[in-house]
Design an enzyme around this catalytic site. Structure first.
Site, mmCIF file in Angstrom:
data_model
loop_
_atom_site.group_PDB
_atom_site.id
_atom_site.type_symbol
_atom_site.label_atom_id
_atom_site.label_comp_id
_atom_site.label_asym_id
_atom_site.label_seq_id
_atom_site.Cartn_x
_atom_site.Cartn_y
_atom_site.Cartn_z
ATOM 1 N N SER A 143 84.778 16.657 19.276
ATOM 2 C CA SER A 143 85.538 15.570 19.927
ATOM 3 C C SER A 143 86.905 16.090 20.371
ATOM 4 O O SER A 143 87.347 17.149 19.926
ATOM 5 C CB SER A 143 85.726 14.441 18.917
ATOM 6 O OG SER A 143 86.690 13.516 19.365
ATOM 7 N N TYR A 156 87.357 9.768 11.284
ATOM 8 C CA TYR A 156 86.740 10.394 12.459
ATOM 9 C C TYR A 156 87.464 11.712 12.785
ATOM 10 O O TYR A 156 86.840 12.752 13.007
ATOM 11 C CB TYR A 156 86.797 9.429 13.639
ATOM 12 C CG TYR A 156 86.019 9.876 14.861
ATOM 13 C CD1 TYR A 156 84.644 9.725 14.924
ATOM 14 C CD2 TYR A 156 86.666 10.435 15.965
ATOM 15 C CE1 TYR A 156 83.921 10.124 16.046
ATOM 16 C CE2 TYR A 156 85.955 10.840 17.084
ATOM 17 C CZ TYR A 156 84.583 10.675 17.126
ATOM 18 O OH TYR A 156 83.882 11.074 18.240
HETATM 19 P P1 NAD Z 1 76.550 6.304 20.477
HETATM 20 O O1 NAD Z 1 77.185 5.368 19.518
HETATM 21 O O2 NAD Z 1 75.965 5.795 21.730
HETATM 22 O O3 NAD Z 1 75.487 7.192 19.735
HETATM 23 C C1 NAD Z 1 75.581 7.544 18.380
HETATM 24 C C2 NAD Z 1 74.266 8.155 17.948
HETATM 25 O O4 NAD Z 1 74.336 8.518 16.573
HETATM 26 C C3 NAD Z 1 73.102 7.178 18.087
HETATM 27 O O5 NAD Z 1 72.046 7.873 18.679
HETATM 28 C C4 NAD Z 1 72.747 6.828 16.649
HETATM 29 O O6 NAD Z 1 71.355 6.656 16.471
HETATM 30 C C5 NAD Z 1 73.206 8.054 15.909
HETATM 31 N N1 NAD Z 1 73.572 7.723 14.523
HETATM 32 C C6 NAD Z 1 74.715 7.137 14.098
HETATM 33 N N2 NAD Z 1 74.661 6.960 12.769
HETATM 34 C C7 NAD Z 1 73.468 7.439 12.356
HETATM 35 C C8 NAD Z 1 72.816 7.512 11.088
HETATM 36 N N3 NAD Z 1 73.375 7.062 9.963
HETATM 37 N N4 NAD Z 1 71.578 8.050 11.040
HETATM 38 C C9 NAD Z 1 70.973 8.498 12.165
HETATM 39 N N5 NAD Z 1 71.540 8.452 13.388
HETATM 40 C C10 NAD Z 1 72.766 7.922 13.471
HETATM 41 O O7 NAD Z 1 77.706 7.305 20.833
HETATM 42 P P2 NAD Z 1 77.772 8.646 21.677
HETATM 43 O O8 NAD Z 1 79.015 8.569 22.447
HETATM 44 O O9 NAD Z 1 76.516 8.976 22.366
HETATM 45 O O10 NAD Z 1 78.034 9.655 20.476
HETATM 46 C C11 NAD Z 1 77.325 10.837 20.253
HETATM 47 C C12 NAD Z 1 78.252 11.848 19.600
HETATM 48 O O11 NAD Z 1 79.298 12.176 20.497
HETATM 49 C C13 NAD Z 1 78.924 11.371 18.327
HETATM 50 O O12 NAD Z 1 78.967 12.408 17.391
HETATM 51 C C14 NAD Z 1 80.324 11.020 18.801
HETATM 52 O O13 NAD Z 1 81.261 11.086 17.780
HETATM 53 C C15 NAD Z 1 80.523 12.086 19.830
HETATM 54 N N6 NAD Z 1 81.583 11.848 20.811
HETATM 55 C C16 NAD Z 1 81.521 10.799 21.679
HETATM 56 C C17 NAD Z 1 82.548 10.620 22.584
HETATM 57 C C18 NAD Z 1 82.580 9.509 23.565
HETATM 58 O O14 NAD Z 1 83.591 9.334 24.253
HETATM 59 N N7 NAD Z 1 81.533 8.700 23.702
HETATM 60 C C19 NAD Z 1 83.610 11.517 22.627
HETATM 61 C C20 NAD Z 1 83.633 12.580 21.746
HETATM 62 C C21 NAD Z 1 82.609 12.739 20.842
#
Ligand code: NAD
Length: 251
Positions: A143, A156
């Site tokens: 991130s 986080y």
């Molecule tokens: P999202 O909330 O759409 O997806 C989160 C995913 O994590 C889902 O597929 C969910 O099934 C899975 N997950 C969460 N808790 C879980 C658990 N206990 N068991 C199994 N699966 C679980 O969000 P996203 O943006 O697609 O996030 C994906 C990754 O990217 C994450 O690690 C998030 O921290 C990271 N991220 C996102 C952003 C952003 O701006 N969206 C930025 C930086 C990092």
């Protein structure tokens, strides 16, 4: 030929958090590059399977807040597709609360999914790679908060800073087995994870104003970096966290 180096034909990947958002985009990228993917998510990755086809994408549901499903995940990949070459640690959660009031529950929840399980799943994948011979690729989704402090998200930030750190540790120890461990640090991406931020008009405008590219990222924006780090093209890239952020960090 250079484009052949990005080809993932014959490779098998596990992608966590494959039901939506960035994980769904990464699964799509891998299938388009020729790989077979086992998705892992809390709710079934049915929509991803419909998009990618049953031959290319299978899934298991698992709660990654505990270490319990790790063995099942690795075994399912090996039994279903015969081997494992790539692990993407994408599943992650965020809890927003003022640091002064931040609860132990929100600390543990986030650290367990984003950091504890991520490490032990990586360890299990590395053991599988070593058993098979021929190396492997581990990619974790970090991130901007691997680099910055953030506001109201202490667990986080702790977890994502840890991801950047242990990416280097694992890379240092496992490079000798032909295992590359790297991470991708997405900027602000339009997914469920940032729904609350995007709904807050003031915060959303402030974020947008600061992104040199002038827009929120999308899951498609990660596809190139994910395939690069999963492929032969990155064989000499070890322990690095690559920002895909529309220029956010450079500002
Ligand atoms: P999202 O909330 O759409 O997806 C989160 C995913 O994590 C889902 O597929 C969910 O099934 C899975 N997950 C969460 N808790 C879980 C658990 N206990 N068991 C199994 N699966 C679980 O969000 P996203 O943006 O697609 O996030 C994906 C990754 O990217 C994450 O690690 C998030 O921290 C990271 N991220 C996102 C952003 C952003 O701006 N969206 C930025 C930086 C990092």
């Amino acid at each position: 030929m250079i484009l052949d180096m990005f080809d993932l034909s014959g490779k098998v990947a596990v992608v966590t958090g494959s039901d939506t958002g960035l994980g769904q985009g990464i699964a799509k990228a891998f299938v388009e590059a020729g790989a077979k993917v086992l998705g892992v998510s809390r709710s079934p990755s049915t929509a991803t399977q419909e998009m990618l086809g049953e031959d290319n994408f299978k899934f298991v549901t698992a709660d990654l807040s505990s270490l319990e499903p790790i063995e099942m995940i690795i075994n399912t990949a090996a039994e279903t597709f015969g081997r494992l070459d790539i692990l993407v640690n994408n599943a992650g959660i965020i809890k927003r609360e003022d640091s002064i009031d931040f609860s132990v529950e929100n600390w543990d929840l986030v650290m367990n999914v984003n950091c504890r399980t991520l490490f032990f799943l990586s360890q299990a994948a590395a053991k599988q790679f070593i058993k098979q011979g021929g190396g492997g690729k581990i990619i974790s989704v970090a991130s901007m908060l691997s680099y910055q402090g953030g506001i109201r998200v202490p667990s986080y930030t702790a977890s994502k800073s840890a991801v950047k750190g242990i990416t280097m540790t694992m890379a240092n120890e496992w490079a000798k087995y032909g295992i590359n461990v790297n991470a991708i640090a997405p900027g602000y991406m339009a997914t469920n994870n940032t729904q609350a931020l995007r709904a807050d008009e003031e915060r959303s405008a402030a974020i947008l104003e600061r992104i040199p590219a002038g827009r929120w990222g999308t899951p498609d924006d990660l596809m190139g970096a994910a395939v690069f780090l999963a492929s032969r093209a990155s064989d000499y890239v070890n322990g690095f966290t690559l920002a895909v952020d529309g220029g956010w960090l450079g500002r």
